[in-house]
Design a protein around this motif. Sequence first.
Motif, short mmCIF file in Angstrom:
data_model
loop_
_atom_site.label_atom_id
_atom_site.label_comp_id
_atom_site.label_asym_id
_atom_site.label_seq_id
_atom_site.Cartn_x
_atom_site.Cartn_y
_atom_site.Cartn_z
N GLN A 73 0.71 -1.22 0.01
CA GLN A 73 -0.15 0.07 -0.23
C GLN A 73 0.78 1.20 0.00
N ASN A 74 2.27 1.16 -0.28
CA ASN A 74 2.83 2.30 -0.40
C ASN A 74 2.85 3.14 -1.52
N GLY A 75 2.09 3.03 -2.25
CA GLY A 75 1.83 3.84 -3.57
C GLY A 75 2.43 3.04 -4.34
N GLY A 76 3.15 2.11 -4.49
CA GLY A 76 3.70 1.11 -5.36
C GLY A 76 2.86 0.44 -5.76
N SER A 77 2.96 0.06 -7.18
CA SER A 77 1.94 -0.84 -8.01
C SER A 77 2.68 -2.33 -8.24
N SER A 78 1.92 -3.00 -8.40
CA SER A 78 2.45 -4.45 -8.74
C SER A 78 2.61 -4.30 -10.45
N ASP A 79 2.15 -3.33 -11.10
CA ASP A 79 2.17 -3.36 -12.41
C ASP A 79 3.74 -3.54 -13.12
N PRO A 80 4.59 -2.82 -12.37
CA PRO A 80 5.94 -2.86 -12.97
C PRO A 80 6.46 -4.15 -13.25
N ALA A 81 5.99 -5.18 -12.27
CA ALA A 81 6.58 -6.67 -12.30
C ALA A 81 6.16 -7.19 -13.74
N LEU A 82 4.99 -6.52 -14.30
CA LEU A 82 4.28 -7.31 -15.54
C LEU A 82 4.81 -6.56 -16.57
N PRO A 83 4.98 -7.44 -17.86
CA PRO A 83 5.54 -6.72 -18.95
C PRO A 83 4.78 -5.35 -19.53
N SER A 84 5.30 -4.60 -20.05
CA SER A 84 4.50 -3.26 -20.73
C SER A 84 3.52 -4.05 -21.98
N VAL A 85 2.38 -3.06 -22.02
CA VAL A 85 1.64 -3.75 -23.18
C VAL A 85 2.23 -3.54 -24.55
N SER A 86 3.32 -2.55 -24.85
CA SER A 86 3.71 -2.28 -25.91
C SER A 86 4.92 -3.57 -26.08
N ARG A 87 5.37 -4.01 -25.12
CA ARG A 87 6.32 -5.19 -25.36
C ARG A 87 5.66 -6.30 -25.53
N LEU A 88 4.51 -6.66 -24.80
CA LEU A 88 3.71 -8.00 -25.13
C LEU A 88 3.15 -7.67 -26.62
N VAL A 89 2.58 -6.71 -27.04
CA VAL A 89 2.31 -6.64 -28.51
C VAL A 89 3.51 -6.78 -29.48
N ARG A 90 4.56 -6.26 -28.98
CA ARG A 90 5.82 -6.48 -30.04
C ARG A 90 6.28 -7.77 -29.97
N GLU A 91 6.18 -8.74 -28.96
CA GLU A 91 6.76 -10.11 -28.87
C GLU A 91 5.69 -10.86 -29.40
N PHE A 92 4.15 -10.67 -29.26
CA PHE A 92 3.38 -11.79 -29.25
C PHE A 92 2.23 -11.63 -30.61
N VAL A 93 2.05 -10.16 -30.74
CA VAL A 93 0.94 -9.92 -31.72
C VAL A 93 1.55 -10.15 -33.14
N THR A 94 1.08 -10.94 -34.10
CA THR A 94 1.48 -11.30 -35.46
C THR A 94 0.59 -10.63 -36.46
N ASN A 95 -0.54 -10.25 -36.09
CA ASN A 95 -1.51 -9.70 -37.17
C ASN A 95 -2.81 -9.08 -36.39
N ILE A 96 -3.07 -7.84 -37.28
CA ILE A 96 -4.08 -7.09 -36.78
C ILE A 96 -5.17 -6.93 -37.89
N ALA A 112 -2.54 -14.84 -26.16
CA ALA A 112 -3.53 -13.92 -26.34
C ALA A 112 -4.07 -13.36 -25.13
N GLN A 113 -4.29 -14.22 -23.97
CA GLN A 113 -5.02 -13.85 -22.69
C GLN A 113 -4.22 -12.68 -22.06
N PRO A 114 -2.91 -12.96 -21.81
CA PRO A 114 -2.31 -11.78 -21.26
C PRO A 114 -2.15 -10.48 -22.06
N VAL A 115 -1.96 -10.80 -23.41
CA VAL A 115 -1.87 -9.13 -24.28
C VAL A 115 -3.40 -8.82 -24.06
#
Length: 159
Positions: A73-96, A112-115
Amino acid sequence: MNKDSDNWITIHMTKPARQEAILSLVTQQRVASQWELQRALRHRGVDAGQATLSRDIHELGLVKTDNGYAVRQNGGSSDPALPSVSRLVREFVTNIQAAQNLLVLKTSVGSAQPVAAALDAQKWSEQIGSIGGDDTILIVCVDTKSANTLAKRIRGMLN
């Protein structure tokens, strides 16, 4: 899939999806120990060993309180431990592909689910929601213009 000694059907999932499940559990119910966390995850069909859970707890910044594990609860979020959306898209998305107010994103198998979760977390005004399967994400947008705008934004992350 395999069956463990408690007769739960378990699956192995990606680290971001597993960590999202852990965060969901500790915010929805009291989880007093790693053993309880492991059992609750197994009940959801997630197979994770003690060493993996220890790393996840550390990376997510969970703290042990009198009421069990909790998000720091110190203002820190757990999100930094997870990959950024741009990294997930870059690594896993193949077509739009856009189709009126819908977007269909193809990913590598099992991604697909984590992205989809990362895209949902952006809370973009163009996006109403998404459904992530195994290698396909369906994104529902407000209208055709929003779908095209969002497709362009996601394609920009592929570079």
